[in-house]
Design an enzyme around this catalytic site. Sequence first.
Site, PDB file in Angstrom:
ATOM      1  N   SER A   1      69.218  89.130  52.282  1.00 45.32           N
ATOM      2  CA  SER A   1      70.171  90.435  52.424  1.00 45.32           C
ATOM      3  C   SER A   1      71.234  90.255  50.508  1.00 45.32           C
ATOM      4  O   SER A   1      71.755  90.994  50.416  1.00 45.32           O
ATOM      5  CB  SER A   1      71.667  90.487  53.365  1.00 45.32           C
TER       6      SER A   1
ATOM      7  N   ALA B   1      71.279  67.735  50.773  1.00 43.02           N
ATOM      8  CA  ALA B   1      70.577  68.539  52.011  1.00 43.02           C
ATOM      9  C   ALA B   1      68.905  69.025  50.594  1.00 43.02           C
ATOM     10  O   ALA B   1      67.533  69.017  51.549  1.00 43.02           O
ATOM     11  CB  ALA B   1      70.766  69.939  52.798  1.00 43.02           C
ATOM     12  N   LYS B   2      69.518  69.212  50.005  1.00 45.26           N
ATOM     13  CA  LYS B   2      68.167  69.908  48.623  1.00 45.26           C
ATOM     14  C   LYS B   2      67.668  69.026  47.916  1.00 45.26           C
ATOM     15  O   LYS B   2      66.270  69.252  47.769  1.00 45.26           O
ATOM     16  CB  LYS B   2      69.097  70.349  47.479  1.00 45.26           C
TER      17      LYS B   2
ATOM     18  N   TYR C   1      75.631  69.124  50.185  1.00 47.66           N
ATOM     19  CA  TYR C   1      75.126  70.128  49.889  1.00 47.66           C
ATOM     20  C   TYR C   1      73.156  69.466  48.710  1.00 47.66           C
ATOM     21  O   TYR C   1      72.361  69.569  49.403  1.00 47.66           O
ATOM     22  CB  TYR C   1      75.550  70.974  49.214  1.00 47.66           C
ATOM     23  N   VAL C   2      73.846  68.359  47.997  1.00 43.80           N
ATOM     24  CA  VAL C   2      73.005  67.653  47.224  1.00 43.80           C
ATOM     25  C   VAL C   2      71.775  67.066  48.446  1.00 43.80           C
ATOM     26  O   VAL C   2      70.818  66.596  48.202  1.00 43.80           O
ATOM     27  CB  VAL C   2      73.692  66.603  46.654  1.00 43.80           C
TER      28      VAL C   2
HETATM   29  P1  NAD Z   1      74.252  83.981  48.240  1.00 42.74           P
HETATM   30  O1  NAD Z   1      75.733  82.931  48.888  1.00 42.74           O
HETATM   31  O2  NAD Z   1      74.526  84.876  47.611  1.00 42.74           O
HETATM   32  O3  NAD Z   1      72.867  83.294  49.433  1.00 42.74           O
HETATM   33  C1  NAD Z   1      72.836  83.013  50.559  1.00 42.74           C
HETATM   34  C2  NAD Z   1      72.204  83.348  51.705  1.00 42.74           C
HETATM   35  O4  NAD Z   1      71.308  83.155  52.547  1.00 42.74           O
HETATM   36  C3  NAD Z   1      73.059  83.987  51.498  1.00 42.74           C
HETATM   37  O5  NAD Z   1      71.825  85.754  51.915  1.00 42.74           O
HETATM   38  C4  NAD Z   1      73.190  83.854  53.266  1.00 42.74           C
HETATM   39  O6  NAD Z   1      74.032  85.038  53.996  1.00 42.74           O
HETATM   40  C5  NAD Z   1      71.943  83.432  53.478  1.00 42.74           C
HETATM   41  N1  NAD Z   1      72.523  82.175  54.409  1.00 42.74           N
HETATM   42  C6  NAD Z   1      73.074  81.594  54.364  1.00 42.74           C
HETATM   43  N2  NAD Z   1      73.520  80.976  55.618  1.00 42.74           N
HETATM   44  C7  NAD Z   1      72.326  81.601  56.510  1.00 42.74           C
HETATM   45  C8  NAD Z   1      72.436  81.357  57.840  1.00 42.74           C
HETATM   46  N3  NAD Z   1      73.446  80.087  58.998  1.00 42.74           N
HETATM   47  N4  NAD Z   1      70.929  82.130  58.349  1.00 42.74           N
HETATM   48  C9  NAD Z   1      70.438  83.168  57.366  1.00 42.74           C
HETATM   49  N5  NAD Z   1      70.895  83.584  56.686  1.00 42.74           N
HETATM   50  C10 NAD Z   1      72.227  82.115  55.995  1.00 42.74           C
HETATM   51  O7  NAD Z   1      73.378  82.338  47.305  1.00 42.74           O
HETATM   52  P2  NAD Z   1      72.348  82.326  46.472  1.00 42.74           P
HETATM   53  O8  NAD Z   1      72.802  81.762  45.140  1.00 42.74           O
HETATM   54  O9  NAD Z   1      71.397  83.703  46.004  1.00 42.74           O
HETATM   55  O10 NAD Z   1      71.427  80.908  47.259  1.00 42.74           O
HETATM   56  C11 NAD Z   1      70.312  81.313  47.265  1.00 42.74           C
HETATM   57  C12 NAD Z   1      69.458  79.983  47.847  1.00 42.74           C
HETATM   58  O11 NAD Z   1      69.389  79.201  46.595  1.00 42.74           O
HETATM   59  C13 NAD Z   1      70.334  78.935  48.340  1.00 42.74           C
HETATM   60  O12 NAD Z   1      69.381  78.041  49.436  1.00 42.74           O
HETATM   61  C14 NAD Z   1      71.093  78.004  47.390  1.00 42.74           C
HETATM   62  O13 NAD Z   1      71.393  76.388  48.008  1.00 42.74           O
HETATM   63  C15 NAD Z   1      70.059  78.689  46.202  1.00 42.74           C
HETATM   64  N6  NAD Z   1      70.485  77.504  44.679  1.00 42.74           N
HETATM   65  C16 NAD Z   1      71.389  78.517  44.564  1.00 42.74           C
HETATM   66  C17 NAD Z   1      71.767  78.421  43.388  1.00 42.74           C
HETATM   67  C18 NAD Z   1      72.428  79.620  42.237  1.00 42.74           C
HETATM   68  O14 NAD Z   1      73.098  78.871  41.056  1.00 42.74           O
HETATM   69  N7  NAD Z   1      72.613  80.298  42.529  1.00 42.74           N
HETATM   70  C19 NAD Z   1      71.403  76.663  42.866  1.00 42.74           C
HETATM   71  C20 NAD Z   1      70.466  76.289  43.510  1.00 42.74           C
HETATM   72  C21 NAD Z   1      69.646  76.563  44.122  1.00 42.74           C
END
Ligand code: NAD
Length: 247
Positions: free
Chosen positions: A14, A158-159, A155-156
Site C-alpha cells: 500500500s 530478521a534481514k 531488524y538486522v
Molecule cells: P514502509 O514503511 O513505507 O512500507 C512497509 C510496508 O509494509 C507498508 O505497506 C506496511 O503496511 C507493510 N506492513 C508492515 N507491517 C505489516 C504486516 N504485519 N502485515 C502486512 N503488511 C505490513 O517501508 P519501505 O521502505 O517501503 O519498506 C519495504 C521493505 O523494504 C521492508 O521490508 C523494508 O525493511 C525494506 N527495506 C527498506 C529500506 C529503505 O531504505 N526504505 C532499506 C532496506 C530494506
Amino acid sequence: MKLQNKVALVTGGSRGIGAAISKALALEGAKVVFTYHSNPDSAQKVLDEIRINGGEGRIFQADASSFTDAQKTVDFVLSEFNALHILVNNAGITRDSLILRMSEEDWDEVINTNLKSVFNYSKAAIKPMINQREGKIINISSVVGIIGNAGQANYVAAKAGVIGLTKTLAREFASRNINVNAIAPGYIETDMTAKLTDTQKQAILNLIPLKRIGKPEEIAKAVVFLASDDANYITGQVLCVDGGMVM
Ligand code: NAD
C-alpha cells in the site's frame, strides 16, 4: 511486456517500496494481488493507479506475521486468478533501539513481521508453484542484514535471517523450477526512512559511493528483472541495490 500472463503476490503493497513493486509488475503485464495491513485507502489508491495504467490487480487485507492470513491470501490469489507465479515478500517494520533498551515486544514484532512473514508466505505459495512447475520468490532483505547496524539488532537479525531462508529455499526448490532470490536495498526514500534525523541521513549518505538516496522505483526494477525469464538462471542470490554501499 516481460510478465504477460503471470500472477504476482506482493506483501505490504500500500505504500513505499511495495507500492512501487506492485505498480511495476502490473506495468509489465502481471496480474497483481497486494496485501495491506491497516490502510485500505492508501491500498485503494495504489490499485486505482494500476487500473488507470491498464493493469489488473486486487487488494487483500492481511497481517504478514500470521500464517493463517498468509494461507488466506494465497487462497484468494488462486480463487481470483487460478495461478501464482511470483511472490514478493516485502512487508517490513522497524522498532529501533540499542539492545540494552530493546523490549522483548519490539524484538518479537520485528522478527515476526520481517522474517516469519517470509516463512508464512513462501510455505503457502510454494505448493501452487510446485503444481505449476514454475515460480519466482523475491525476498526484500536489506544491506544491514549483510553488514550489521548498531541500534537495529531485531531488524538486522530478521534481514540476515531472510538471506539464510532465501538460500535454503533456493536449494530446496531448484529442482521444481522455483527460483528464490533476495534484494538488499540500501537507503531508499520512503516513510520508513523519513523517521531518520538529518544527522543520521547525512551519516548514511557519506557511506554511499553514488552519493544519493535511492528511489522505490529502483528497487522495483530489480524485482521485475528477478521475476522475469531474464533471470531464469539466477537463484539463491542477494542483489544489493544500494548505490554501492556494500561491495
Ligand atoms: P514502509 O514503511 O513505507 O512500507 C512497509 C510496508 O509494509 C507498508 O505497506 C506496511 O503496511 C507493510 N506492513 C508492515 N507491517 C505489516 C504486516 N504485519 N502485515 C502486512 N503488511 C505490513 O517501508 P519501505 O521502505 O517501503 O519498506 C519495504 C521493505 O523494504 C521492508 O521490508 C523494508 O525493511 C525494506 N527495506 C527498506 C529500506 C529503505 O531504505 N526504505 C532499506 C532496506 C530494506
